[in-house]
Every structure is written in structure tokens, then in C-alpha cells.
Design an enzyme around this catalytic site. Structure first.
Site, PDB file in Angstrom:
ATOM      1  N   ARG A 143      14.591   8.637  10.037  1.00 22.07           N
ATOM      2  CA  ARG A 143      15.095   8.000   8.827  1.00 22.07           C
ATOM      3  C   ARG A 143      14.119   8.085   7.659  1.00 22.07           C
ATOM      4  NH1 ARG A 143      14.071   2.850  11.741  1.00 22.07           N
ATOM      5  NH2 ARG A 143      12.406   1.708  10.653  1.00 22.07           N
ATOM      6  N   LYS A 198       4.554   5.365   4.900  1.00 22.63           N
ATOM      7  CA  LYS A 198       3.837   4.094   4.946  1.00 22.63           C
ATOM      8  C   LYS A 198       3.735   3.529   6.353  1.00 22.63           C
ATOM      9  CE  LYS A 198       5.204   3.058   0.191  1.00 22.63           C
ATOM     10  NZ  LYS A 198       5.817   2.089  -0.731  1.00 22.63           N
ATOM     11  N   ASN A 228       5.209   2.402  -6.239  1.00 18.27           N
ATOM     12  CA  ASN A 228       5.448   2.095  -7.640  1.00 18.27           C
ATOM     13  C   ASN A 228       4.498   2.820  -8.578  1.00 18.27           C
ATOM     14  OD1 ASN A 228       7.024   0.821  -9.532  1.00 18.27           O
ATOM     15  ND2 ASN A 228       5.859  -1.085  -9.510  1.00 18.27           N
ATOM     16  N   PRO A 273       0.823  -1.209   0.000  1.00 18.81           N
ATOM     17  CA  PRO A 273       0.000   0.000   0.000  1.00 18.81           C
ATOM     18  C   PRO A 273       0.857   1.259   0.000  1.00 18.81           C
ATOM     19  CG  PRO A 273      -0.811  -1.584   1.597  1.00 18.81           C
ATOM     20  CD  PRO A 273       0.510  -2.106   1.110  1.00 18.81           C
ATOM     21  N   GLU A 274       0.426   2.252  -0.762  1.00 18.46           N
ATOM     22  CA  GLU A 274       1.170   3.510  -0.816  1.00 18.46           C
ATOM     23  C   GLU A 274       0.653   4.456   0.270  1.00 18.46           C
ATOM     24  OE1 GLU A 274       2.304   4.893  -4.644  1.00 18.46           O
ATOM     25  OE2 GLU A 274       2.091   2.926  -5.564  1.00 18.46           O
ATOM     26  N   ARG A 295      11.545  -3.491  -8.489  1.00 15.93           N
ATOM     27  CA  ARG A 295      10.141  -3.280  -8.846  1.00 15.93           C
ATOM     28  C   ARG A 295      10.040  -3.004 -10.340  1.00 15.93           C
ATOM     29  NH1 ARG A 295       7.067  -1.824  -4.474  1.00 15.93           N
ATOM     30  NH2 ARG A 295       5.318  -2.376  -5.805  1.00 15.93           N
TER      31      ARG A 295
END
Length: 271
Positions: free
Chosen positions: A121, A52, A162, A2-3, A258
């Protein structure tokens, strides 16, 4: 995976269902049993998304950290909740609804220092008001890595995946193989300015639509996209098909693990 728009929707959904109410927490699978016991009976005070990563606060300095990863899913329903089906890592139940979490990459209680390490990060999140796109560009402008790979690097830009990386580069006519150090400030400003409203629309709709109004199926007289991903897109998962704008065959190759999609005519190679 999931984005970022999905995680921001999940944060809002948790607030809608549980905010201000004690929640019942359990781990039917057993892998988060101790953490669930520490959350059980507490009141949800905060739900926040960073890229995310979902962070839920229950009134102290710790946060319940959830990262769905590739296989994580949520299911929701009304209470009383049915008997758990499958490997439910965490079930939260409020006054009228419940949420079941299955297969996450992370489901853990983090102390303040651990939360700081996590957030430090992560790169700039286009869906957050406190995001710093200039910090992201400083990383990009020093890198030999392609802009397509950098847009997937969550330490540079947190949230896009992606679909968004392929689509925003197509919309702006940018070669996905352009090295970060060759991305101009103007190009980066355009990328950021496009990501923000596209991802906000994703939060609103719950799916990724990237085609402009003049390129919708209705406007172009073409059939709607048939794909389990949903949403209307220009190049994502359209390898071997004609570009919607110029008719050139959409290409694909594996980049950073990807599948990358792009139109070689609309996104010509950099000089």
C-alpha cells in the site's frame, strides 16, 4: 511527523549500533512487553526503511515495524543505560549503545503476510533504489486531487512530508493546487529528479536544506533562518514573509489537514 530521510537515517543508525550482535529488548512502559520478550537476546540482521516505516529483522521472516507518527521520538546513549524516563515503549541495548523509543504510532511484530500488505500500500520511495516513479505518475495522472496533496499521500509517494512537498514545488515553479491529472510527464520527471537528491542530502545532513547555493544566507547577505525545524528553505513556515527570490508575500492555507506554503508569483496558478 518525521519525513522519510529521518527514517532512513534511523535504519542506518540501528545497523551501526546493533548489527551482528544480540540485543537486549524490554518495554518499560509495558505496551510492547510481549513483543520485546520475543526480540530479547536475538541478533539484528536487517534494518530497512520504506517511506516513513522502519522495519527491523532479527533472523526470521517477521519484522519489527515502527512508525513514529506525529509524536514518536528516539533517544540514544551509551550503555549502561540509565533508568527509563517517561513512557519508553521499547528499549534496545547492544554492546555499547542503547535506543529508547517513545510515543510511536506503531511498534509491532509483523508476520510476512502483514509485511506484504504494508509494503503493497506504500508508494514509490525516492530514497530507495527499487522505487518506481512511473507507478506513482500513473496514480497522479488519473487524479483530480492537487499535486500538493498527492505528494503527501504515502500510497502515491512514500517519504516526503510537508516540508519536501512545499519546497520541491517551489523550486520547480509548480502551482501546488495543480490537479494531478494536469501534471505533465515532464513536470513529474522534474519533481522526482529533484526529490531524490534533496532527500539524500537530508539523510546525509540529518536536516532539510532546500535552497540552492546562490540563495544561502551567505550568498544573499541575509540572516540565517531561525526556526526549530532547522535547515534553509524557500517557503516552508515563511507565511507572510517576502519570497527570497521575488519579494512577493508567501502564502499559506490548510490543505489535506496540513499547512501548505507557496509563492503565488514564482508558482503562478495553472491556466
Amino acid at each position: 511527523m518525521p519525513e522519510g530521510h529521518t527514517i532512513h537515517r534511523l535504519a542506518a543508525e540501528h545497523l551501526r549500533m546493533f548489527a551482528g550482535h544480540p540485543v537486549a529488548a524490554e518495554s518499560p512502559q509495558g505496551r510492547f512487553a510481549d513483543g520485546a520478550r520475543q526480540v530479547d537476546g536475538r541478533t539484528l540482521r536487517e534494518a530497512d526503511a520504506h517511506g516513513k516505516h522502519l522495519l527491523l529483522g532479527f533472523g526470521d521472516e517477521r519484522r519489527l515495524h515502527i512508525h513514529l507518527g506525529i509524536y514518536g521520538t528516539y533517544t540514544f546513549g551509551p550503555v549502561p543505560a540509565p533508568a527509563p524516563v517517561g513512557m519508553v515503549r521499547l528499549r534496545l541495548a547492544g554492546p555499547s549503545e542503547y535506543a529508547d523509543l517513545r510515543g510511536p504510532n506503531a511498534c509491532e511484530l509483523l508476520e510476512p503476510g502483514e509485511i506484504k500488505l504494508l509494503l503493497d500500500r506504500l508508494g514509490a520511495d525516492p530514497l530507495r533504489e527499487d522505487a518506481d516513479p512511473d507507478q506513482a505518475y500513473r496514480r497522479i495522472s488519473r487524479s483530480r486531487t492537487t499535486i500538493a496533496a498527492l505528494l503527501m499521500d504515502q500510497t502515491v509517494v512514500a517519504g516526503p512530508g510537508n516540508v519536501y512537498r512545499a519546497e520541491v514545488l517551489f523550486r520547480l515553479g509548480i502551482d501546488p493546487l495543480l490537479p494531478g491529472r494536469k501534471v505533465t510527464p515532464e513536470q513529474w520527471a522534474a519533481i522526482w529528479a529533484d526529490l531524490v537528491p534533496l532527500m539524500r542530502e537530508g539523510v546525509r545532513l540529518g536536516r532539510i536544506d532546500t535552497v540552492r547555493p546562490e540563495h544561502t544566507p551567505e550568498a544573499m547577505g541575509r540572516p540565517p533562518r531561525q526556526d526549530d525545524h532547522g535547515g534553509e528553505v524557500y517557503v516552508y513556515r515563511r507565511a507572510g514573509m517576502p519570497c527570497l527570490l521575488c519579494g512577493t508575500e508567501v502564502r499559506t492555507q490548510v490543505l489535506a489537514g496540513r499547512n501548505l506554503f507557496w509563492c503565488p508569483a514564482c508558482q503562478p496558478p495553472h491556466a
